[in-house]
Design an enzyme around this catalytic site. Sequence first.
Site, PDB file in Angstrom:
ATOM      1  N   PHE A 129       0.846  -1.190   0.000  1.00 23.30           N
ATOM      2  CA  PHE A 129       0.000   0.000   0.000  1.00 23.30           C
ATOM      3  C   PHE A 129       0.889   1.250   0.000  1.00 23.30           C
ATOM      4  CE2 PHE A 129      -2.941   3.101   1.844  1.00 23.30           C
ATOM      5  CZ  PHE A 129      -4.073   2.845   1.089  1.00 23.30           C
ATOM      6  N   ASP A 199       2.143  -5.074   8.608  1.00 21.89           N
ATOM      7  CA  ASP A 199       0.928  -4.266   8.526  1.00 21.89           C
ATOM      8  C   ASP A 199      -0.261  -5.231   8.416  1.00 21.89           C
ATOM      9  OD1 ASP A 199      -1.236  -2.653   7.825  1.00 21.89           O
ATOM     10  OD2 ASP A 199       0.034  -1.218   6.772  1.00 21.89           O
ATOM     11  N   TYR A 224     -10.779   0.818  10.480  1.00 20.61           N
ATOM     12  CA  TYR A 224     -12.025   1.056   9.742  1.00 20.61           C
ATOM     13  C   TYR A 224     -12.299   0.039   8.641  1.00 20.61           C
ATOM     14  CZ  TYR A 224      -8.603   3.616   6.840  1.00 20.61           C
ATOM     15  OH  TYR A 224      -7.502   3.973   6.111  1.00 20.61           O
ATOM     16  N   LYS A 225     -11.441  -0.980   8.519  1.00 21.28           N
ATOM     17  CA  LYS A 225     -11.685  -2.006   7.496  1.00 21.28           C
ATOM     18  C   LYS A 225     -12.465  -3.148   8.136  1.00 21.28           C
ATOM     19  CE  LYS A 225      -7.890  -0.335   4.757  1.00 21.28           C
ATOM     20  NZ  LYS A 225      -6.434  -0.298   4.617  1.00 21.28           N
ATOM     21  N   ARG A 391     -11.966  -5.216  -7.264  1.00 21.41           N
ATOM     22  CA  ARG A 391     -11.659  -5.787  -5.959  1.00 21.41           C
ATOM     23  C   ARG A 391     -12.938  -6.006  -5.149  1.00 21.41           C
ATOM     24  NH1 ARG A 391      -8.018  -2.863  -1.375  1.00 21.41           N
ATOM     25  NH2 ARG A 391      -9.819  -1.493  -1.420  1.00 21.41           N
TER      26      ARG A 391
HETATM   27  C1  LIG Z   1      -5.839   0.893   4.428  1.00 26.23           C
HETATM   28  C2  LIG Z   1      -4.370   0.822   4.611  1.00 26.23           C
HETATM   29  C3  LIG Z   1      -3.679   1.862   5.221  1.00 26.23           C
HETATM   30  C4  LIG Z   1      -4.419   3.106   5.651  1.00 26.23           C
HETATM   31  O1  LIG Z   1      -3.623   4.036   6.264  1.00 26.23           O
HETATM   32  P1  LIG Z   1      -4.295   5.329   6.914  1.00 26.23           P
HETATM   33  O2  LIG Z   1      -3.213   5.927   7.690  1.00 26.23           O
HETATM   34  O3  LIG Z   1      -5.462   4.869   7.712  1.00 26.23           O
HETATM   35  O4  LIG Z   1      -4.779   6.185   5.803  1.00 26.23           O
HETATM   36  C5  LIG Z   1      -2.315   1.717   5.411  1.00 26.23           C
HETATM   37  N1  LIG Z   1      -1.667   0.607   4.991  1.00 26.23           N
HETATM   38  C6  LIG Z   1      -2.308  -0.411   4.399  1.00 26.23           C
HETATM   39  C7  LIG Z   1      -1.570  -1.627   3.962  1.00 26.23           C
HETATM   40  C8  LIG Z   1      -3.679  -0.329   4.176  1.00 26.23           C
HETATM   41  O5  LIG Z   1      -4.322  -1.315   3.553  1.00 26.23           O
END
Ligand SMILES: *Cc1c(COP(=O)(O)O)cnc(C)c1O
Length: 432
Positions: A129, A199, A224-225, A391
Amino acid sequence: MKTRDDYLALDAADPLRGLREQFSLPAGVIYLDGNSLGVLPKATAARVQDVITREWGGDLIKAWNTADWMHLPERVGDKIARLVGAAPGELVVADSTSLNLYKVLAAAIRIAQQDAPQRKLIVSERSNFPTDLYIAESLCQQHGFSLKLVDSVEEIPATLNAELAVLMLTEVNYRTGYKHDMAALTAAAQAAGALTVWDLAHSAGAVPVDLKGANADFAIGCGYKYLNGGPGAPAFVWVHPRHTDSFWQPLSGWMGHAAPFEFTPSYQPAPGIRRYVCGTPSVIGASALECGVDTVLAAEAHGGMAALREKSLALTEAFAALAEARCGEYGVYVVSPREPARRGSQVCLALKSPLQEAGYAVVQALIARGVIGDFRAGDPARLDQVPHILRFGFTPLYIGFVEVWDAVEHLRQVLASGEWQEPRFNTKGAVT
Ligand SMILES: *Cc1c(COP(=O)(O)O)cnc(C)c1O
């Protein structure tokens, strides 16, 4: 060949089916985007209302003690710990995933600088990400480290050498749904003398995670996921106890101080994971997150994460198999791993030539039909290797088998009718 009735029968026999009742899902929507923003739990509105009117409105500043707002990061953290194989007191809720990554990666870099100054390399995946890569880039600049990105999982073992300081991976890849073998990669990285940062953005609440069992060094994740904490919910951070006290993380704010209300001019980190809290906790956000985490913990009475995983794998395999069987003639293919152990809780599809570019519009046409997934752009210069992705996330708490059938049928109709070509499906919004 299975029919829609077979999927209805699977739902009728599903022991987790009742968990859906915890959520407030709009009618007529098949929500396959819980990997991006989880669904609203029914308990959240009342809980947030209570925090606002009774705790804040009634008790005002006293609520830091009367409602114990001060320890929300630990209280909600202990609940998340149960989902990721961590012990109470090892995990806190704080800030965003990006910020928590900054803290733990900085800590890992500092430990490497102390223990093995010749190691100046961080390894990750090019398809990680982007925020993870951007944060790593920034820390590399500050500390004279470099970031090496691999293009495939097979390249990772060769990078585990005497230069490696930190292996930084997202356990479940956000684009492909590929799930790394956390235990094996952690062991291999540590055998090479390096540290690991995981992560868990697409893992926590989605797949069983065993941080202690894998002997991981650092982990962070998203609220939030799959944890259903609501938009912008606080994230979480875990540090293996062997490292927690060895470095005070760089965002040394007063809420991570050993005695914040002594207001001393110099920083003294709190013992343990509390030092990873920076400023004042987001009370309303953390309270909403607690409701979301509770929806996942409710599965503990029905087999917990193992049962959720079993259902998730059945849902994703059904979706992948149906998409290939019923939409293959239109160029649909499955990008996510079919091997269960290597698949997260999502299925990514792509389209072959001549529809290689149509992914975005197809997703928009599906959304107009109430089937909500999302689109992740590929690499325009090499769509064959990095295709545009359609997705679809499957949250076993609230997704059922007949929705899998119906979603694929909608996809088939969108492609068969060509309705995705309508201009209204071909203009891009700010968020895809
Ligand atoms: C969703 C996600 C994030 C989100 O980061 P925020 O700081 O909440 O914007 C970070 N890393 C990964 C791998 C994600 O999937």
